[in-house]
Design an enzyme around this catalytic site. Structure first.
Site, PDB file in Angstrom:
ATOM      1  N   TYR A 117      14.089  30.966   6.822  1.00  0.00           N
ATOM      2  CA  TYR A 117      12.861  31.620   7.286  1.00  0.00           C
ATOM      3  C   TYR A 117      12.886  31.755   8.801  1.00  0.00           C
ATOM      4  O   TYR A 117      13.261  30.820   9.515  1.00  0.00           O
ATOM      5  CB  TYR A 117      11.644  30.809   6.855  1.00  0.00           C
ATOM      6  N   LYS A 127       0.841  -1.208   0.000  1.00  0.00           N
ATOM      7  CA  LYS A 127       0.000   0.000   0.000  1.00  0.00           C
ATOM      8  C   LYS A 127       0.874   1.254   0.000  1.00  0.00           C
ATOM      9  O   LYS A 127       2.057   1.207   0.355  1.00  0.00           O
ATOM     10  CB  LYS A 127      -0.910  -0.023   1.236  1.00  0.00           C
TER      11      LYS A 127
HETATM   12  C1  LIG Z   1      -0.347  -1.798   6.919  1.00  0.00           C
HETATM   13  C2  LIG Z   1      -0.914  -3.075   7.356  1.00  0.00           C
HETATM   14  C3  LIG Z   1      -0.067  -4.167   7.620  1.00  0.00           C
HETATM   15  C4  LIG Z   1       1.441  -4.070   7.648  1.00  0.00           C
HETATM   16  O1  LIG Z   1       1.874  -3.583   8.904  1.00  0.00           O
HETATM   17  P1  LIG Z   1       3.434  -3.317   9.208  1.00  0.00           P
HETATM   18  O2  LIG Z   1       3.435  -2.792  10.598  1.00  0.00           O
HETATM   19  O3  LIG Z   1       3.875  -2.300   8.216  1.00  0.00           O
HETATM   20  O4  LIG Z   1       4.143  -4.606   9.063  1.00  0.00           O
HETATM   21  C5  LIG Z   1      -0.666  -5.390   7.883  1.00  0.00           C
HETATM   22  N1  LIG Z   1      -2.014  -5.520   7.929  1.00  0.00           N
HETATM   23  C6  LIG Z   1      -2.849  -4.477   7.728  1.00  0.00           C
HETATM   24  C7  LIG Z   1      -4.315  -4.685   7.826  1.00  0.00           C
HETATM   25  C8  LIG Z   1      -2.330  -3.221   7.460  1.00  0.00           C
HETATM   26  O5  LIG Z   1      -3.152  -2.189   7.277  1.00  0.00           O
END
Ligand SMILES: *Cc1c(COP(=O)(O)O)cnc(C)c1O
Length: 371
Positions: free
Chosen positions: A263, A40
């Site tokens: 800034y 993702k």
């Molecule tokens: C993002 C996510 C993961 C991965 O988690 P990490 O802490 O990055 O390993 C796993 N399951 C779900 C449902 C997630 O949203």
């Protein structure tokens, strides 16, 4: 005219390190356990096209995404295997998910029925995973009330909807075991009452869970951050460094006591100083919170970031680094000689987590995959 990705500022991504981290998760989870790598948010900001190309070598059970649009993007990239959307989809995305043949995590009966209808309309079937809320609180069917919603799930199956998995998500596996045990017990209680199909994929563990309590992996694990080089917990071992961030020195200037910088003029030279301007700023995703706090590596040594970070440039103090010249490459995250700045160090300084630092890098910063 084309510009070279390494002209100004860039993120370098090491494919071999990504693969090594994925293999470490697989080794921890155990041989029979399948991987559902989470890709993702553009593979946590590193570039999803290359990430899926590399991770495909491990023959994952599926790729995990958060949105239907991310699933569609994987299809456009040529991913033909399973893709699971793990975040609750808005109603309008269900038809998109069906059309792209995405599996959908469902958290309520209305969504499940709408998904089945969308699939039936399209003349097909939609695969779904039942998400169970065992304490995360943001999504999933409530673990306490399975007697109420369980029968409705059985009722919805068959009308275009195909039940292929059950999962829950851990909230504190990075911190310790206690809450993981508690969430596991709740998950087990629901599974016992729910009676999913024999071949449904049961999955619970994120990166931290897969490293801390792999005996709870059941059928699959869903690692994210550890794959991409972020720590999954202070006591859970260091991942290989995957992403590093670099910028060119574009200006060097000699300063006198009292000269102001940036800034708000939040920094003043305390005597004769030498400053180097780096061609990277918060418009590239470098956290602005690193102003007057963070550092960059030049010639294997640390140079402190001084003044506020601008949208396009950042200034470091090189008074003690006379060998630095214009055109040199500074490292904002990564290793240079014997020095290293981890993404977790940057996150701590910026009062956030590695996930936010990595996903915060913007499209202006080219991702250069190597190895
Ligand atoms: C993002 C996510 C993961 C991965 O988690 P990490 O802490 O990055 O390993 C796993 N399951 C779900 C449902 C997630 O949203």
């Amino acid at each position: 005219m084309s510009t070279n990705a390494r002209n100004r500022a860039w993120m370098e991504v090491r494919a071999d390190a990504l693969l090594a981290n994925a293999r470490a998760i697989q080794a921890s989870a155990g041989e029979g356990v399948r991987l559902v790598p989470m890709v993702k948010a553009d593979a946590y900001g590193l570039g999803v096209a290359d990430a899926v190309r590399v991770l495909d070598a491990l023959e994952p059970w599926a790729f995990g995404v958060a949105t239907a649009a991310e699933g569609v993007q994987l299809r456009e990239l040529g991913v033909t295997g399973r893709v699971v959307v793990v975040s609750p989809p808005p109603a309008a995305d269900l038809a998109v998910a069906v059309e792209a043949d995405l599996q959908v995590g469902v958290s309520d009966v209305e969504t499940l029925e709408a998904l089945g209808e969308a699939a039936a309309c399209a003349g097909g079937r939609a695969a779904f995973h039942v998400e169970i809320d065992t304490g995360m609180g943001r999504a999933g069917f409530d673990w306490r009330s399975v007697a109420e919603w369980g029968p409705a799930i059985q009722g919805a199956v068959g009308r275009g909807a195909e039940w292929v998995g059950c999962y829950t998500h851990l909230h504190s596996a990075d911190e310790g075991e206690a809450t993981v045990h508690e969430q596991w017990e709740r998950f087990q209680a629901v599974l016992g009452a729910l009676d999913p199909p024999e071949d449904a994929l049961i999955h619970m563990l994120n990166s931290a869970g897969a490293l801390r309590l792999p005996r709870y992996a059941v059928d699959a694990v869903r690692p994210g951050i550890f794959l991409y080089g972020g720590s999954a917990g202070a006591d859970l071992g260091e991942p290989s460094e995957v992403a590093s961030v670099h910028a060119r020195v574009v200006r060097i200037s000699d300063r006198s006591a009292g000269d102001t910088l940036g800034y708000g003029a939040t920094y003043r030279a305390s005597g004769p100083e030498r400053w180097a301007t780096l061609a990277i700023g918060y418009g590239d995703g470098l956290p602005r919170a690193l102003g007057n706090k963070g550092s960059a590596l030049l010639h294997g040594r640390r140079a402190g970031i001084i003044g506020r970070i601008s949208m396009d440039v950042t200034v470091v103090n090189i008074t003690d680094l006379p060998e630095v010249s214009v055109g040199d490459v500074a490292t904002l995250i990564g290793t240079d000689g014997g020095e290293r700045i981890t993404v977790d160090e940057v996150a701590t300084l910026a009062d956030t987590i590695s996930y936010e630092v990595l996903t915060g890098f913007t499209p202006r910063l080219p991702r250069v995959w190597v190895g």
